[in-house]
Scaffold this motif. Sequence first.
Motif, PDB file in Angstrom:
ATOM      1  N   SER A 142       0.760   5.100   7.148  1.00 17.46           N
ATOM      2  CA  SER A 142       0.401   3.747   6.696  1.00 17.46           C
ATOM      3  C   SER A 142      -0.821   3.220   7.425  1.00 17.46           C
ATOM      4  N   SER A 146      -4.433   2.392   5.712  1.00 19.19           N
ATOM      5  CA  SER A 146      -4.985   1.046   5.854  1.00 19.19           C
ATOM      6  C   SER A 146      -6.409   1.082   6.395  1.00 19.19           C
ATOM      7  N   LYS A 149      -8.701   2.358   3.664  1.00 20.48           N
ATOM      8  CA  LYS A 149      -8.966   1.314   2.663  1.00 20.48           C
ATOM      9  C   LYS A 149     -10.036   0.350   3.178  1.00 20.48           C
ATOM     10  N   GLU A 166      10.373   0.875   2.068  1.00 22.46           N
ATOM     11  CA  GLU A 166       9.319   0.110   2.730  1.00 22.46           C
ATOM     12  C   GLU A 166       8.025   0.906   2.807  1.00 22.46           C
ATOM     13  N   ARG A 169       6.446   0.872  -0.590  1.00 21.56           N
ATOM     14  CA  ARG A 169       5.945  -0.474  -0.873  1.00 21.56           C
ATOM     15  C   ARG A 169       4.607  -0.701  -0.186  1.00 21.56           C
ATOM     16  N   GLU A 170       4.506  -0.311   1.087  1.00 25.07           N
ATOM     17  CA  GLU A 170       3.260  -0.485   1.830  1.00 25.07           C
ATOM     18  C   GLU A 170       2.133   0.338   1.210  1.00 25.07           C
ATOM     19  N   CYS A 171       2.422   1.587   0.882  1.00 27.79           N
ATOM     20  CA  CYS A 171       1.381   2.447   0.306  1.00 27.79           C
ATOM     21  C   CYS A 171       0.910   1.909  -1.043  1.00 27.79           C
ATOM     22  N   ALA A 172       1.854   1.479  -1.875  1.00 28.79           N
ATOM     23  CA  ALA A 172       1.481   0.936  -3.184  1.00 28.79           C
ATOM     24  C   ALA A 172       0.646  -0.323  -3.025  1.00 28.79           C
ATOM     25  N   GLY A 173       0.974  -1.131  -2.032  1.00 24.32           N
ATOM     26  CA  GLY A 173       0.224  -2.357  -1.793  1.00 24.32           C
ATOM     27  C   GLY A 173      -1.220  -2.109  -1.401  1.00 24.32           C
ATOM     28  N   LEU A 174      -1.492  -0.921  -0.876  1.00 24.68           N
ATOM     29  CA  LEU A 174      -2.862  -0.554  -0.499  1.00 24.68           C
ATOM     30  C   LEU A 174      -3.648   0.037  -1.667  1.00 24.68           C
ATOM     31  N   ARG A 211       6.571  -1.081 -10.527  1.00 21.67           N
ATOM     32  CA  ARG A 211       5.523  -1.964 -10.025  1.00 21.67           C
ATOM     33  C   ARG A 211       4.127  -1.531 -10.481  1.00 21.67           C
ATOM     34  N   ALA A 213       2.449   1.372 -10.141  1.00 25.39           N
ATOM     35  CA  ALA A 213       1.633   2.186  -9.245  1.00 25.39           C
ATOM     36  C   ALA A 213       0.960   3.310 -10.017  1.00 25.39           C
TER      37      ALA A 213
END
Length: 299
Positions: A142, A146, A149, A166, A169-174, A211, A213
């Motif tokens: 992660s 980050s 990115k 989790e 979720r974090e990876c998809a959010g990036l 979501r 992705a």
Amino acid sequence: MKTGIVFNIQKFCIHDGDGIRTCVFLKGCPLKCVWCHNPESLEKPQSLSFDKQKCSLCGRCLKVCSARAIENGILKIKREKCTKCGKCAEVCLNDANEIIGKEMTAIEVLNEVMKDKMFYDTSGGGITVTGGEPSYQAGFTSELLSLAKDAEISLAIETCGIGSREFYRECAGLGTTFLFDIKCIDSVRHKELTGADNSRIMSNLQYLMDRGADIIIRLPMIPDCNDSDEEIAMLASFLNANKGRYRYVEIMPYHTLGTGKSQKIGKTPTYIHDNASDEEISRWVSLFNSHNIDIRVSK
């Protein structure tokens, strides 16, 4: 700053996501697939690889390592005594000995990845974190994603899907692209072949699809393991039911590289088969096509 155990950084990859990519291979995987293509990655700690074909019996390693002996003209390693100190690799003249795995910070990895940023920018490529299993070193992965990115590098991970919700979720959010393996859709058979059922895997895949992705579904096709007509029909049913929720589907035919790697780290391969033949690959493609699934085949 977190550190991770990296066993390879491979540049100019063109089959692990869009464009030209740098693949970062991490050690450690919770699954134990009988056909594993990267058996040197299964254990998170460093491991020793010994290529007996390169050994010239010069004896230099014998002077620094008590876990070695020459028997009947062949160098033998007593693996139970090996401390993986790396001294044998330091003195080896022929690169027969290699310590696999290096502790690195996310910044150190990113600095190596950044050397080829011009190629990512012109090709639409970026970084792909693979392994092993990236979710096995979740915090490090992660952080690396980050940082990448922030450096305006496109992100991808190749995953078996067994990590925590989790993590995904974090990876998809990036904005990560997921090269998501489905090794076997039948949960009982999945456990027989990998050591774990696929309930969490399929749940995580559904979560990522829900979501929106970016997902490329990968199907490792292993002769006589997960390629029965029934298994492929079940896969096709799932893929048809979820059309539009992933980008495309890619068959990854079995190859024998893992067999030699297993022998080099002192393991006995549990699955022996030739490279997937053209006939086997054609059969898989035909079966999927008969179920209205458009399939790509990886190189």
